[in-house]
Scaffold this active site. Structure first.
Site, short mmCIF file in Angstrom:
data_model
loop_
_atom_site.label_atom_id
_atom_site.label_comp_id
_atom_site.label_asym_id
_atom_site.label_seq_id
_atom_site.Cartn_x
_atom_site.Cartn_y
_atom_site.Cartn_z
CB SER A 141 -0.82 -0.02 1.29
OG SER A 141 -1.44 1.22 1.54
CE1 TYR A 154 -4.44 -2.38 4.94
CE2 TYR A 154 -3.50 -0.21 4.58
CZ TYR A 154 -4.08 -1.35 4.08
OH TYR A 154 -4.32 -1.45 2.73
N1 LIG Z 1 -8.85 -0.14 -1.14
C1 LIG Z 1 -7.77 0.59 -0.95
O1 LIG Z 1 -7.82 1.83 -0.89
C2 LIG Z 1 -6.43 -0.08 -0.79
C3 LIG Z 1 -5.28 0.72 -0.75
C4 LIG Z 1 -4.04 0.13 -0.61
C5 LIG Z 1 -3.95 -1.26 -0.52
N2 LIG Z 1 -5.07 -2.02 -0.56
C6 LIG Z 1 -4.93 -3.47 -0.44
O2 LIG Z 1 -5.58 -4.13 -1.52
C7 LIG Z 1 -5.89 -5.47 -1.12
C8 LIG Z 1 -7.34 -5.79 -1.51
O3 LIG Z 1 -8.22 -5.05 -0.68
P1 LIG Z 1 -9.56 -4.36 -1.23
O4 LIG Z 1 -9.35 -2.90 -1.15
O5 LIG Z 1 -9.96 -4.99 -2.50
O6 LIG Z 1 -10.57 -4.73 -0.03
P2 LIG Z 1 -11.91 -5.60 0.04
O7 LIG Z 1 -12.34 -5.52 1.48
O8 LIG Z 1 -12.88 -5.18 -1.00
O9 LIG Z 1 -11.39 -7.07 -0.29
C9 LIG Z 1 -10.57 -7.79 0.61
C10 LIG Z 1 -10.85 -9.29 0.45
O10 LIG Z 1 -10.00 -9.99 1.37
C11 LIG Z 1 -10.78 -11.02 1.99
N3 LIG Z 1 -10.23 -11.40 3.29
C12 LIG Z 1 -10.30 -10.69 4.45
N4 LIG Z 1 -9.74 -11.41 5.44
C13 LIG Z 1 -9.32 -12.58 4.90
C14 LIG Z 1 -8.66 -13.73 5.42
N5 LIG Z 1 -8.35 -13.83 6.73
N6 LIG Z 1 -8.36 -14.74 4.57
C15 LIG Z 1 -8.70 -14.66 3.26
N7 LIG Z 1 -9.34 -13.61 2.71
C16 LIG Z 1 -9.63 -12.57 3.52
C17 LIG Z 1 -12.17 -10.40 2.13
O11 LIG Z 1 -13.17 -11.38 2.35
C18 LIG Z 1 -12.30 -9.67 0.80
O12 LIG Z 1 -12.84 -10.51 -0.20
C19 LIG Z 1 -5.63 -5.53 0.38
O13 LIG Z 1 -4.37 -6.12 0.61
C20 LIG Z 1 -5.60 -4.08 0.79
O14 LIG Z 1 -4.86 -3.86 1.96
C21 LIG Z 1 -6.32 -1.47 -0.69
#
Ligand SMILES: NC(=O)c1ccc[n+]([C@@H]2O[C@H](COP(=O)([O-])OP(=O)(O)OC[C@H]3O[C@@H](n4cnc5c(N)ncnc54)[C@H](O)[C@@H]3O)[C@@H](O)[C@H]2O)c1
Length: 276
Positions: A141, A154
């Site tokens: 991130s 985080y």
């Molecule tokens: N959305 C943002 O702004 C952003 C920014 C930087 C990084 N990220 C990263 O992107 C990645 C995807 O996140 P997203 O934004 O799509 O969020 P999201 O919440 O839409 O999706 C996350 C997914 O991870 C799954 N998950 C949660 N805990 C879990 C576990 N213990 N085992 C297996 N699966 C699990 C959830 O069920 C969900 O399907 C993450 O690593 C997040 O940290 C997101």
């Protein structure tokens, strides 16, 4: 990885957000998929959105559970014959200061965000090393290079993912396994909605709304940037204009930029507390 067509790709967190969009777009590139998530309903919905002419297996896996991740890696090879790429994407967050967060919640975030990526990397690596052109994609991130208040668990975990990626890049230099360290800025997904927040329900609701307003990149766009990064074998992939700006400012003015983020965060928070 020069070509995704016919490649077997394992992906965590495939039931929502960036993970779901990655699954859809990888399927369009002709990749065969081993998809996992803890959310059975979300995973099923993702599978229904995929084109029919690829092989897809789905697996209920909690990435924080080492045995489940290793069993999934074995099952992926059993189902698909081999595996070319692992994308460690699953993630969660909390909204709490370091002073107030319970260890149980700090560990929940750290176990999914860091250990989930470590287990995914180590469980799949022996299989990847047998392939001529393999790839590990670990999602960090912008919080992998800058921290913000009330997001400490985080930020600590995402910094650790970045360090893991840099270590792997050095250690796997002379192998067929490439590493892409992915650093998204704000992406419109369910991450804020699913956060464990220590604030009141009203304030958390406002945080969700303002996150969705500020997040400048759609999950579809984020997935297409990540896929481009894989195809170009990029070691480091920023996602979104905000990520490019944050990366630059945190390198030019590391302390001042961090202080400014803290100051702005406090102002917004004080205003929210006053209005509720
Ligand atoms: N959305 C943002 O702004 C952003 C920014 C930087 C990084 N990220 C990263 O992107 C990645 C995807 O996140 P997203 O934004 O799509 O969020 P999201 O919440 O839409 O999706 C996350 C997914 O991870 C799954 N998950 C949660 N805990 C879990 C576990 N213990 N085992 C297996 N699966 C699990 C959830 O069920 C969900 O399907 C993450 O690593 C997040 O940290 C997101």
């Amino acid at each position: 990885m020069k070509n995704l067509n016919g490649k077997v790709i394992a992906l965590t967190g495939a039931g929502s957000g960036i993970g779901r969009c990655l699954a859809i777009q990888l399927a369009q590139h002709g990749s065969h998929l081993s998809l996992s998530d803890v959310d059975e309903a979300g995973l099923k919905e993702t599978k229904e959105l995929l084109s029919q002419d690829i092989v897809v297996s789905t697996h209920i896996v909690d990435v924080a559970d080492r045995e489940q991740v290793y069993a999934w890696a074995e099952n992926t090879v059993k189902d698909h014959g081999h595996v070319d790429c692992i994308i460690n994407n699953a993630g969660v967050t909390s909204i709490a200061s370091i002073e107030e967060i319970r260890y149980e919640d700090f560990n929940w975030v750290f176990n999914v965000v860091f250990y989930g990526v470590l287990y995914g990397t180590k469980a799949f690596l022996p299989h990847l090393k047998q392939r001529p052109d393999a790839h590990i994609v670990n999602i960090s991130s912008v919080n992998g290079f800058v921290a913000t208040p009330r997001n400490g668990a985080y930020a600590c975990a995402k910094h650790a993912v970045k360090a893991l990626n840099q270590t792997l890049q050095q250690e796997l230099r002379n192998t067929s396994v490439n590493i892409t360290s992915v650093h998204p800025g704000g992406v419109k997904t369910n991450i804020a909605r699913n956060a464990r927040s220590y604030d009141s329900k009203e304030i958390h609701q406002e945080q969700i709304v303002s996150f969705e307003q500020i997040a400048g990149t759609s999950a579809e766009k984020a997935a297409s940037i990540i896929i481009k990064g894989i195809l170009k074998n990029r070691k480091r992939q920023l996602v979104g204009f905000d990520a490019i700006v944050i990366d630059a400012l945190s390198r030019i003015f590391p302390q001042k930029f961090s202080d400014m983020l803290g100051f702005l965060h406090d102002r917004v928070r004080r205003k929210r507390m006053k209005n509720t």
